[in-house]
Design an enzyme around this catalytic site. Structure first.
Site, PDB file in Angstrom:
ATOM      1  N   HIS A 166       1.028  -1.412  -0.260  1.00  0.00           N
ATOM      2  CA  HIS A 166       0.098   0.133   0.112  1.00  0.00           C
ATOM      3  C   HIS A 166       0.644   1.345   0.178  1.00  0.00           C
ATOM      4  O   HIS A 166       1.955   1.337   0.333  1.00  0.00           O
ATOM      5  CB  HIS A 166      -0.885  -0.297   0.814  1.00  0.00           C
ATOM      6  CG  HIS A 166      -1.751  -1.459   1.229  1.00  0.00           C
ATOM      7  ND1 HIS A 166      -2.929  -0.959   2.088  1.00  0.00           N
ATOM      8  CD2 HIS A 166      -2.142  -2.286   0.704  1.00  0.00           C
ATOM      9  CE1 HIS A 166      -4.042  -1.713   1.486  1.00  0.00           C
ATOM     10  NE2 HIS A 166      -3.103  -3.376   0.501  1.00  0.00           N
ATOM     11  N   GLU A 207       1.197   4.041   1.846  1.00  0.00           N
ATOM     12  CA  GLU A 207       1.434   4.069   2.909  1.00  0.00           C
ATOM     13  C   GLU A 207       2.320   3.519   3.564  1.00  0.00           C
ATOM     14  O   GLU A 207       3.614   4.274   4.163  1.00  0.00           O
ATOM     15  CB  GLU A 207      -0.004   4.649   3.848  1.00  0.00           C
ATOM     16  CG  GLU A 207      -1.025   4.974   3.921  1.00  0.00           C
ATOM     17  CD  GLU A 207      -2.112   4.598   3.085  1.00  0.00           C
ATOM     18  OE1 GLU A 207      -3.572   4.408   3.201  1.00  0.00           O
ATOM     19  OE2 GLU A 207      -1.876   3.458   2.032  1.00  0.00           O
ATOM     20  N   CYS A 262      -6.157   2.232   5.590  1.00  0.00           N
ATOM     21  CA  CYS A 262      -7.128   1.367   6.223  1.00  0.00           C
ATOM     22  C   CYS A 262      -6.230   0.587   7.695  1.00  0.00           C
ATOM     23  O   CYS A 262      -5.478   1.252   7.769  1.00  0.00           O
ATOM     24  CB  CYS A 262      -7.082  -0.173   5.159  1.00  0.00           C
ATOM     25  SG  CYS A 262      -4.979  -1.140   5.058  1.00  0.00           S
ATOM     26  N   CYS A 281      -2.494   0.032   7.091  1.00  0.00           N
ATOM     27  CA  CYS A 281      -2.105   0.693   7.152  1.00  0.00           C
ATOM     28  C   CYS A 281      -2.693   1.838   8.285  1.00  0.00           C
ATOM     29  O   CYS A 281      -1.224   2.526   9.337  1.00  0.00           O
ATOM     30  CB  CYS A 281      -1.862   2.087   6.021  1.00  0.00           C
ATOM     31  SG  CYS A 281      -1.523   1.007   4.324  1.00  0.00           S
TER      32      CYS A 281
END
Length: 172
Positions: free
Chosen positions: A77, A79, A107, A110
Site C-alpha cells: 500500500h 502508506e 485502512c 496502514c
C-alpha cells in the site's frame, strides 16, 4: 423613469474563492504531490492511492503509491511503502515529528503501521467509508488503548482525491 437598485444576487457564473481553512490549507501542496503519486499507481493498473512522508522540518522524506498489482504484494500500500522509504531516509524506524500525507483514508493495516512508526500526524484526502481506519469505519489511529495516537487531519483536497478514485473505478 426610476433607477433600479443593483441586483443583490451573486453572478451565477462567478466561482467564489474558498474560505481560508487554517487546518487544511497548509497540507494542500503535499497532497498535490500525493495525488501525483496516486496517478503513477493508476497508470500501472493499481488503485490510485499516493502518499508522501514529510520530515520534522517539512521537507519530503519519501513517497509511495500502491504497488500491489505491480509487485503481487498485498502489503504494498502507498502508506506502507512511503513509511519504509522514509525510515531508510531518516535513519531509524521511529518517524517522530513526521507527517504522512495520503490521498485516501488509511485502512487498518496502514493505520497500524502509522501508529507503530510513531508519526506525529496523518493527513488524508478522501474518506473510505468501506475500509477507513482513521475515523470512518474504525478509528485505529486514535484508539485510546494504544500508546501512540497521531493527530488526524481529514478532508484535504477531498474532492480531487475522491474524483481520482472514482475515475479509476469507472474505467474498469
Amino acid at each position: 423613469m426610476t433607477a433600479r437598485p443593483p441586483d443583490p444576487s451573486p453572478d451565477p457564473t462567478s466561482v467564489p474563492a474558498p474560505d481560508p481553512d487554517p487546518v487544511r490549507d497548509p497540507w494542500r501542496a503535499p497532497m498535490r504531490r500525493a495525488l501525483a503519486e496516486a496517478a503513477r499507481a493508476a497508470s500501472a493498473g493499481d488503485v490510485p492511492v499516493g502518499a508522501v512522508v514529510l520530515g520534522p522540518d517539512g521537507t519530503e522524506l519519501a513517497t509511495g503509491h500502491n504497488e500491489r498489482e505491480a509487485t503481487g504484494d498485498p502489503t504494498a500500500h502507498a502508506e506502507v511503502l512511503a513509511l519504509r522509504r522514509a525510515a531508510r531516509a531518516h535513519g531509524e524506524w521511529r518517524l517522530t515529528d513526521c507527517t504522512l500525507v495520503v490521498t485516501l483514508e488509511p485502512c487498518t493495516m496502514c493505520a497500524g503501521a502509522l501508529v507503530q512508526s510513531r508519526v506525529a500526524r496523518v493527513v488524508y484526502g478522501a474518506r473510505d467509508e468501506k475500509a477507513g481506519a482513521a475515523g470512518s469505519l474504525w478509528d485505529v489511529i486514535r484508539d485510546r488503548r494504544l500508546n501512540h495516537r497521531p493527530e488526524v487531519v481529514a478532508g484535504v483536497l477531498e474532492r480531487e482525491c475522491a474524483e481520482q478514485l472514482t475515475t479509476f473505478f469507472r474505467s474498469l
